[in-house]
Scaffold this motif. Sequence first.
Motif, PDB file in Angstrom:
ATOM      1  N   THR A  92      -2.279  -7.693   7.030  1.00 40.79           N
ATOM      2  CA  THR A  92      -1.712  -8.111   5.729  1.00 40.79           C
ATOM      3  C   THR A  92      -2.805  -8.818   4.929  1.00 40.79           C
ATOM      4  OG1 THR A  92      -1.083 -10.248   6.620  1.00 40.79           O
ATOM      5  CG2 THR A  92       0.572  -8.522   6.703  1.00 40.79           C
ATOM      6  N   TYR A 135      -2.222   4.022  -3.222  1.00 38.78           N
ATOM      7  CA  TYR A 135      -2.143   2.717  -2.551  1.00 38.78           C
ATOM      8  C   TYR A 135      -3.527   2.430  -2.000  1.00 38.78           C
ATOM      9  CZ  TYR A 135       3.029   2.832  -2.251  1.00 38.78           C
ATOM     10  OH  TYR A 135       4.356   2.842  -2.522  1.00 38.78           O
ATOM     11  N   THR A 141      -1.613  -1.318   4.707  1.00 38.09           N
ATOM     12  CA  THR A 141      -0.990  -0.155   5.349  1.00 38.09           C
ATOM     13  C   THR A 141      -0.593   0.955   4.375  1.00 38.09           C
ATOM     14  OG1 THR A 141       1.112  -1.308   5.161  1.00 38.09           O
ATOM     15  CG2 THR A 141      -0.026  -1.478   7.282  1.00 38.09           C
ATOM     16  N   ALA A 213       6.113  -1.679  -1.640  1.00 37.93           N
ATOM     17  CA  ALA A 213       5.200  -2.767  -1.259  1.00 37.93           C
ATOM     18  C   ALA A 213       5.455  -4.039  -2.043  1.00 37.93           C
ATOM     19  CB  ALA A 213       3.726  -2.370  -1.375  1.00 37.93           C
ATOM     20  N   GLU A 214       6.354  -3.976  -3.029  1.00 32.92           N
ATOM     21  CA  GLU A 214       6.707  -5.188  -3.779  1.00 32.92           C
ATOM     22  C   GLU A 214       8.106  -4.986  -4.366  1.00 32.92           C
ATOM     23  OE1 GLU A 214       3.732  -5.476  -6.842  1.00 32.92           O
ATOM     24  OE2 GLU A 214       4.402  -3.649  -7.844  1.00 32.92           O
ATOM     25  N   ALA A 215       8.748  -6.086  -4.683  1.00 31.30           N
ATOM     26  CA  ALA A 215      10.095  -5.997  -5.263  1.00 31.30           C
ATOM     27  C   ALA A 215       9.988  -5.461  -6.686  1.00 31.30           C
ATOM     28  CB  ALA A 215      10.743  -7.379  -5.254  1.00 31.30           C
ATOM     29  N   ASP A 234      12.026   4.580  -4.045  1.00 27.24           N
ATOM     30  CA  ASP A 234      11.607   3.314  -3.434  1.00 27.24           C
ATOM     31  C   ASP A 234      11.246   3.558  -1.959  1.00 27.24           C
ATOM     32  OD1 ASP A 234      11.155   0.639  -3.149  1.00 27.24           O
ATOM     33  OD2 ASP A 234      13.176  -0.009  -3.674  1.00 27.24           O
ATOM     34  N   ILE A 235      10.270   2.833  -1.479  1.00 25.63           N
ATOM     35  CA  ILE A 235       9.912   2.893  -0.050  1.00 25.63           C
ATOM     36  C   ILE A 235       9.610   1.471   0.409  1.00 25.63           C
ATOM     37  CG2 ILE A 235       7.472   3.418  -0.563  1.00 25.63           C
ATOM     38  CD1 ILE A 235       7.491   5.078   2.087  1.00 25.63           C
ATOM     39  N   TYR A 236      10.031   1.146   1.624  1.00 27.31           N
ATOM     40  CA  TYR A 236       9.918  -0.226   2.114  1.00 27.31           C
ATOM     41  C   TYR A 236       9.250  -0.234   3.487  1.00 27.31           C
ATOM     42  CZ  TYR A 236      11.547  -4.566   4.343  1.00 27.31           C
ATOM     43  OH  TYR A 236      11.613  -5.760   5.013  1.00 27.31           O
ATOM     44  N   GLY A 237       8.575  -1.316   3.757  1.00 33.76           N
ATOM     45  CA  GLY A 237       8.035  -1.494   5.094  1.00 33.76           C
ATOM     46  C   GLY A 237       7.183  -2.734   5.135  1.00 33.76           C
ATOM     47  N   LEU A 238       6.732  -3.089   6.314  1.00 35.61           N
ATOM     48  CA  LEU A 238       5.837  -4.234   6.434  1.00 35.61           C
ATOM     49  C   LEU A 238       4.875  -4.022   7.590  1.00 35.61           C
ATOM     50  CD1 LEU A 238       7.908  -7.249   7.792  1.00 35.61           C
ATOM     51  CD2 LEU A 238       8.979  -5.148   7.092  1.00 35.61           C
ATOM     52  N   THR A 239       3.713  -4.609   7.450  1.00 35.70           N
ATOM     53  CA  THR A 239       2.638  -4.423   8.418  1.00 35.70           C
ATOM     54  C   THR A 239       3.121  -4.700   9.842  1.00 35.70           C
ATOM     55  OG1 THR A 239       1.219  -5.317   6.701  1.00 35.70           O
ATOM     56  CG2 THR A 239       0.231  -5.056   8.872  1.00 35.70           C
ATOM     57  N   PRO A 244       4.493   1.115   5.522  1.00 33.19           N
ATOM     58  CA  PRO A 244       5.526   1.787   4.725  1.00 33.19           C
ATOM     59  C   PRO A 244       6.304   2.768   5.583  1.00 33.19           C
ATOM     60  CG  PRO A 244       3.322   2.651   4.219  1.00 33.19           C
ATOM     61  CD  PRO A 244       3.129   1.419   5.046  1.00 33.19           C
ATOM     62  N   ASP A 303      12.911 -11.072   4.040  1.00 28.26           N
ATOM     63  CA  ASP A 303      13.366 -10.304   2.873  1.00 28.26           C
ATOM     64  C   ASP A 303      14.878 -10.430   2.762  1.00 28.26           C
ATOM     65  OD1 ASP A 303      10.891  -9.306   1.975  1.00 28.26           O
ATOM     66  OD2 ASP A 303      10.883  -7.828   3.589  1.00 28.26           O
ATOM     67  N   ARG A 327      11.282 -11.886  -1.189  1.00 28.80           N
ATOM     68  CA  ARG A 327      11.222 -12.640   0.069  1.00 28.80           C
ATOM     69  C   ARG A 327      11.841 -14.004  -0.138  1.00 28.80           C
ATOM     70  NH1 ARG A 327       5.886 -11.824   3.745  1.00 28.80           N
ATOM     71  NH2 ARG A 327       6.520  -9.789   4.460  1.00 28.80           N
ATOM     72  N   LYS A 423      -0.389  -5.007  -5.212  1.00 29.80           N
ATOM     73  CA  LYS A 423       0.807  -5.828  -5.420  1.00 29.80           C
ATOM     74  C   LYS A 423       0.544  -6.766  -6.597  1.00 29.80           C
ATOM     75  CE  LYS A 423       1.818  -5.997  -0.487  1.00 29.80           C
ATOM     76  NZ  LYS A 423       3.105  -6.040   0.194  1.00 29.80           N
TER      77      LYS A 423
HETATM   78  O1  DLL Z   1       3.721  -3.726   1.692  1.00 32.30           O
HETATM   79  C1  DLL Z   1       3.933  -1.993   3.345  1.00 32.30           C
HETATM   80  C2  DLL Z   1       4.202  -0.998   2.280  1.00 32.30           C
HETATM   81  C3  DLL Z   1       3.154  -0.270   1.737  1.00 32.30           C
HETATM   82  C4  DLL Z   1       5.503  -0.742   1.893  1.00 32.30           C
HETATM   83  C5  DLL Z   1       3.425   0.680   0.780  1.00 32.30           C
HETATM   84  C6  DLL Z   1       5.767   0.224   0.953  1.00 32.30           C
HETATM   85  C7  DLL Z   1       4.723   0.929   0.392  1.00 32.30           C
HETATM   86  P1  DLL Z   1       2.975  -5.794   3.731  1.00 32.30           P
HETATM   87  O2  DLL Z   1       1.748  -5.888   2.911  1.00 32.30           O
HETATM   88  O3  DLL Z   1       2.947  -6.313   5.115  1.00 32.30           O
HETATM   89  O4  DLL Z   1       3.385  -4.286   3.892  1.00 32.30           O
HETATM   90  O5  DLL Z   1       4.134  -6.464   2.920  1.00 32.30           O
HETATM   91  C8  DLL Z   1       5.459  -6.387   3.368  1.00 32.30           C
HETATM   92  O6  DLL Z   1       6.305  -6.443   1.103  1.00 32.30           O
HETATM   93  O7  DLL Z   1       8.212  -7.880   3.732  1.00 32.30           O
HETATM   94  C9  DLL Z   1       8.520  -7.125   1.433  1.00 32.30           C
HETATM   95  O8  DLL Z   1       8.594  -8.490   1.116  1.00 32.30           O
HETATM   96  C10 DLL Z   1       7.577  -6.439   0.486  1.00 32.30           C
HETATM   97  N1  DLL Z   1       8.005  -5.047   0.260  1.00 32.30           N
HETATM   98  C11 DLL Z   1       7.541  -3.932   0.836  1.00 32.30           C
HETATM   99  N2  DLL Z   1       8.164  -2.840   0.327  1.00 32.30           N
HETATM  100  C12 DLL Z   1       9.070  -3.302  -0.578  1.00 32.30           C
HETATM  101  C13 DLL Z   1      10.026  -2.695  -1.431  1.00 32.30           C
HETATM  102  C14 DLL Z   1       3.666  -3.399   2.851  1.00 32.30           C
HETATM  103  N3  DLL Z   1      10.187  -1.383  -1.504  1.00 32.30           N
HETATM  104  C15 DLL Z   1       6.384  -7.060   2.397  1.00 32.30           C
HETATM  105  N4  DLL Z   1      10.792  -3.508  -2.200  1.00 32.30           N
HETATM  106  C16 DLL Z   1       7.842  -6.927   2.772  1.00 32.30           C
HETATM  107  C17 DLL Z   1      10.651  -4.847  -2.156  1.00 32.30           C
HETATM  108  C18 DLL Z   1       8.976  -4.709  -0.612  1.00 32.30           C
HETATM  109  N5  DLL Z   1       9.759  -5.470  -1.390  1.00 32.30           N
END
Ligand code: DLL
Length: 433
Positions: A92, A135, A141, A213-215, A234-239, A244, A303, A327, A423
Amino acid sequence: MEHYYQPEIECASREKIIEIQNEKLVKQVKHVWDNVPYYRKKMEQKGVSPEDIKSIDDLHKLPFLSKADLREAYPYGLMGKPLKDCVRIQSTSGTTGKRVVAFYTQHDIDLWEECCARAIMAAGGTNEDVCQVSYGYGLFTGGPGLNGGSHKVGCLTIPTSSGNTERQIMFIMDLQATILCCTPSYAAFLGEKMKEMGLGPDDIPLKAGIFGAEAWSEEMRQDIQKTLGIKAYDIYGLTELSGPGVSFECSEQKGMHVNEDHFIAEIIDPDTGEVLPDGTQGELVFTSLDKEAFPLLRYRTRDICTLTREKCSCGRTHVRMAKPKGRSDDMLIIRGVNVFPSQIETVLLKHGYAANYLIIVDRVNNTDTLEVQVEMTPEMFTDNLGEISARQKALVEGLKSMLGIKAKVTLVAPRTIARSEGKAVRVIDKRKI
Ligand code: DLL
């Protein structure tokens, strides 16, 4: 037509999903107990052993893991495999403290990329598509995850990484990119740049975007879709959990399907740790079911969102999570009131502004102050003070009714707030400096 990467699992019956989760959870708990002394100690302290976990109904017996645990165990303390079996790390950015370093075996990378492939196909991607991954590549990631997913789908992949906006647009136009992957704030910036270059939605080959990667608010989605002439997913994930693709949107755009064969999602009350029913807002907690090198059980993401198991017409059966509000540590407490930056964004976009804004919080004479700086769009830019003051007043009222507190609004000229390639940084909390 809906496309699936692994239809047999993405559209499996609920009974089948639960059966898979039960089986994998029992195995994963044993793996962690045997190989991760840090978590084993936590289980012992709670009086739980692997024999107590017979199915997902027993999940609540397991202790939580938090970011604080990750920091304490940094860098190797939560590994489930010896280093010789690991092939990669990702990390991260460390904006909220020490970096998190996550480890991957080749098996972990394959599963992660499959999750991203599911997301790309849910956005309509096939091997006929040209997928531009904007990205960042490297420790973040976003780039590596979507890059791997795009390869698995068979798209022609353009690994531009972030930045160099004019070159991004050149590739989109010259190589006829149909899918764009980047943060929503960067997608908005690309749209702005294209407009400046005289390119409208019909001139751009893109058809879909995979943004996360962000809200980001629903209003921002509408804006991006209009400017780029695409459908924005939309796509969500965390390291900590791979990157993602932990969850992703389908054509319905009504929440993100969690890849439930790899992750169990729970919503808890952040204060008591109690598991909350579907539809109730709380903190998202994930248990990874397949990860070998960095197997986290009941990891508290911080989150804030809700889950729904209502049937989705895309055919996928996996539980959906709503757009996270942000978050819990993004939440600002201003004069005792909880404020999420995403609420402010919603008001700004409803009033016709783009998502170019800055939230400045300070404490003056022992009182919290909130200032929202927002750019006027080129169309609304004027030196007519009466018009500016009417606009300001309308925003102050809109923010008051959304947040319940008064904010100072400052309208600034177009292109004066810094753009982000990854971000976006939208909050300056001077109370913390
Ligand atoms: O942000 C992974 C990622 C990369 C997701 C590309 C989607 C696309 P980190 O840098 O570890 O990983 O940050 C994770 O980002 O706990 C959320 O708070 C926030 N986040 C990730 N996706 C979303 C989303 C990547 N679609 C942290 N909507 C997570 C809102 C998101 N928040």
